[in-house]
Scaffold this motif. Structure first.
Motif, mmCIF file in Angstrom:
data_model
loop_
_atom_site.group_PDB
_atom_site.id
_atom_site.type_symbol
_atom_site.label_atom_id
_atom_site.label_comp_id
_atom_site.label_asym_id
_atom_site.label_seq_id
_atom_site.Cartn_x
_atom_site.Cartn_y
_atom_site.Cartn_z
ATOM 1 N N ARG A 5 0.864 -1.185 0.000
ATOM 2 C CA ARG A 5 0.000 0.000 0.000
ATOM 3 C C ARG A 5 0.896 1.228 0.000
ATOM 4 O O ARG A 5 1.763 1.368 0.855
ATOM 5 N N TRP A 6 0.687 2.072 -0.998
ATOM 6 C CA TRP A 6 1.444 3.313 -1.106
ATOM 7 C C TRP A 6 0.482 4.488 -1.074
ATOM 8 O O TRP A 6 -0.571 4.467 -1.728
ATOM 9 N N GLN A 7 0.869 5.502 -0.326
ATOM 10 C CA GLN A 7 0.174 6.791 -0.371
ATOM 11 C C GLN A 7 1.094 7.726 -1.159
ATOM 12 O O GLN A 7 2.252 7.921 -0.791
ATOM 13 N N LEU A 8 0.574 8.256 -2.261
ATOM 14 C CA LEU A 8 1.328 9.190 -3.090
ATOM 15 C C LEU A 8 0.740 10.582 -2.904
ATOM 16 O O LEU A 8 -0.480 10.756 -2.972
ATOM 17 N N LEU A 9 1.595 11.562 -2.671
ATOM 18 C CA LEU A 9 1.167 12.950 -2.548
ATOM 19 C C LEU A 9 1.794 13.711 -3.708
ATOM 20 O O LEU A 9 3.022 13.854 -3.773
ATOM 21 N N ILE A 10 0.943 14.170 -4.617
ATOM 22 C CA ILE A 10 1.410 14.777 -5.857
ATOM 23 C C ILE A 10 1.211 16.285 -5.785
ATOM 24 O O ILE A 10 0.104 16.761 -5.548
ATOM 25 N N SER A 28 -6.746 1.489 -12.459
ATOM 26 C CA SER A 28 -7.647 0.375 -12.775
ATOM 27 C C SER A 28 -7.045 -0.526 -13.844
ATOM 28 O O SER A 28 -7.111 -1.755 -13.749
ATOM 29 N N ALA A 29 -6.426 0.073 -14.858
ATOM 30 C CA ALA A 29 -5.788 -0.707 -15.924
ATOM 31 C C ALA A 29 -4.641 -1.552 -15.377
ATOM 32 O O ALA A 29 -4.368 -2.639 -15.886
ATOM 33 N N LEU A 30 -3.980 -1.060 -14.327
ATOM 34 C CA LEU A 30 -2.876 -1.793 -13.714
ATOM 35 C C LEU A 30 -3.358 -2.838 -12.710
ATOM 36 O O LEU A 30 -2.559 -3.603 -12.174
ATOM 37 N N GLY A 31 -4.659 -2.852 -12.431
ATOM 38 C CA GLY A 31 -5.201 -3.822 -11.484
ATOM 39 C C GLY A 31 -5.058 -3.411 -10.031
ATOM 40 O O GLY A 31 -5.117 -4.256 -9.135
ATOM 41 N N LEU A 32 -4.848 -2.119 -9.784
ATOM 42 C CA LEU A 32 -4.696 -1.608 -8.419
ATOM 43 C C LEU A 32 -6.045 -1.241 -7.821
ATOM 44 O O LEU A 32 -7.007 -0.974 -8.547
ATOM 45 N N VAL A 46 -3.138 10.026 -3.622
ATOM 46 C CA VAL A 46 -3.486 8.738 -4.210
ATOM 47 C C VAL A 46 -3.100 7.663 -3.206
ATOM 48 O O VAL A 46 -1.952 7.628 -2.745
ATOM 49 N N VAL A 47 -4.052 6.830 -2.844
ATOM 50 C CA VAL A 47 -3.784 5.671 -2.000
ATOM 51 C C VAL A 47 -4.055 4.449 -2.865
ATOM 52 O O VAL A 47 -5.154 4.307 -3.412
ATOM 53 N N ALA A 48 -3.041 3.617 -3.022
ATOM 54 C CA ALA A 48 -3.174 2.468 -3.922
ATOM 55 C C ALA A 48 -2.605 1.214 -3.273
ATOM 56 O O ALA A 48 -1.590 1.279 -2.571
ATOM 57 N N GLU A 49 -3.283 0.088 -3.531
ATOM 58 C CA GLU A 49 -2.822 -1.214 -3.055
ATOM 59 C C GLU A 49 -2.668 -2.147 -4.246
ATOM 60 O O GLU A 49 -3.490 -2.148 -5.162
ATOM 61 N N ALA A 81 -0.865 -2.703 3.791
ATOM 62 C CA ALA A 81 -2.071 -2.971 2.999
ATOM 63 C C ALA A 81 -3.191 -3.475 3.913
ATOM 64 O O ALA A 81 -2.944 -4.257 4.831
ATOM 65 N N THR A 82 -4.406 -3.009 3.628
ATOM 66 C CA THR A 82 -5.563 -3.402 4.442
ATOM 67 C C THR A 82 -6.547 -4.270 3.672
ATOM 68 O O THR A 82 -7.378 -4.920 4.275
ATOM 69 N N GLY A 83 -6.494 -4.217 2.342
ATOM 70 C CA GLY A 83 -7.440 -4.970 1.534
ATOM 71 C C GLY A 83 -8.853 -4.421 1.579
ATOM 72 O O GLY A 83 -9.804 -5.095 1.211
ATOM 73 N N GLU A 84 -8.988 -3.163 2.011
ATOM 74 C CA GLU A 84 -10.316 -2.571 2.200
ATOM 75 C C GLU A 84 -11.006 -2.138 0.912
ATOM 76 O O GLU A 84 -12.205 -1.873 0.920
ATOM 77 N N PHE A 85 -10.283 -2.055 -0.202
ATOM 78 C CA PHE A 85 -10.841 -1.526 -1.428
ATOM 79 C C PHE A 85 -11.239 -2.657 -2.382
ATOM 80 O O PHE A 85 -10.516 -3.635 -2.519
ATOM 81 N N SER A 86 -12.356 -2.464 -3.071
ATOM 82 C CA SER A 86 -12.786 -3.458 -4.065
ATOM 83 C C SER A 86 -12.423 -3.020 -5.479
ATOM 84 O O SER A 86 -12.489 -3.806 -6.419
ATOM 85 N N GLY A 87 -12.059 -1.783 -5.645
ATOM 86 C CA GLY A 87 -11.673 -1.225 -6.936
ATOM 87 C C GLY A 87 -10.937 0.068 -6.706
ATOM 88 O O GLY A 87 -10.515 0.367 -5.591
ATOM 89 N N PHE A 88 -10.794 0.863 -7.763
ATOM 90 C CA PHE A 88 -10.129 2.165 -7.641
ATOM 91 C C PHE A 88 -11.142 3.246 -7.969
ATOM 92 O O PHE A 88 -11.834 3.163 -8.987
ATOM 93 N N GLY A 89 -11.254 4.260 -7.120
ATOM 94 C CA GLY A 89 -12.248 5.302 -7.322
ATOM 95 C C GLY A 89 -11.732 6.691 -7.030
ATOM 96 O O GLY A 89 -10.578 6.883 -6.636
#
Length: 91
Positions: A5-10, A28-32, A46-49, A81-89
């Motif tokens: 799990r990465w938190q990105l601050l842009i 989403s295309a990357l499967g994150l 951006v928070v991504a797993e 990583a928490t696994g809390e997300f079902s997709g990317f939004g």
């Protein structure tokens, strides 16, 4: 496979330039899974797993962003990583 799990601050000109929606498409295309949102200080968070190679590809994309963006920096905070997300939004 070890999920990260990465938190990105842009920082830069990243609000009002389709940055979050473009990030959603790329992640989403990357499967994150995770989310992108605007922060009050003008940055995008951006928070991504996912797998590290996919996260690295997303970080590389975030450093450029969509055509009308100007990215000054991308800071990474490594989290558990928490696994809390079902997709990317978008939030």
């Amino acid at each position: 496979m070890d999920t990260k799990r990465w938190q990105l601050l842009i920082s830069g000109r990243v609000q009002g330039v389709y940055y979050r929606a473009s990030t959603e498409q790329k992640a989403s295309a990357l499967g994150l899974t995770g989310f992108a949102r605007n922060l009050p200080d003008g940055r995008v968070e951006v928070v991504a797993e996912g797998q590290e190679d996919q996260l690295t590809q997303l970080k590389t994309w975030c450093a450029d962003g969509p055509p009308n963006a100007r990215v000054d920096s991308v800071d990474i905070i490594l989290e558990t990583a928490t696994g809390e997300f079902s997709g990317f939004g978008i939030r």
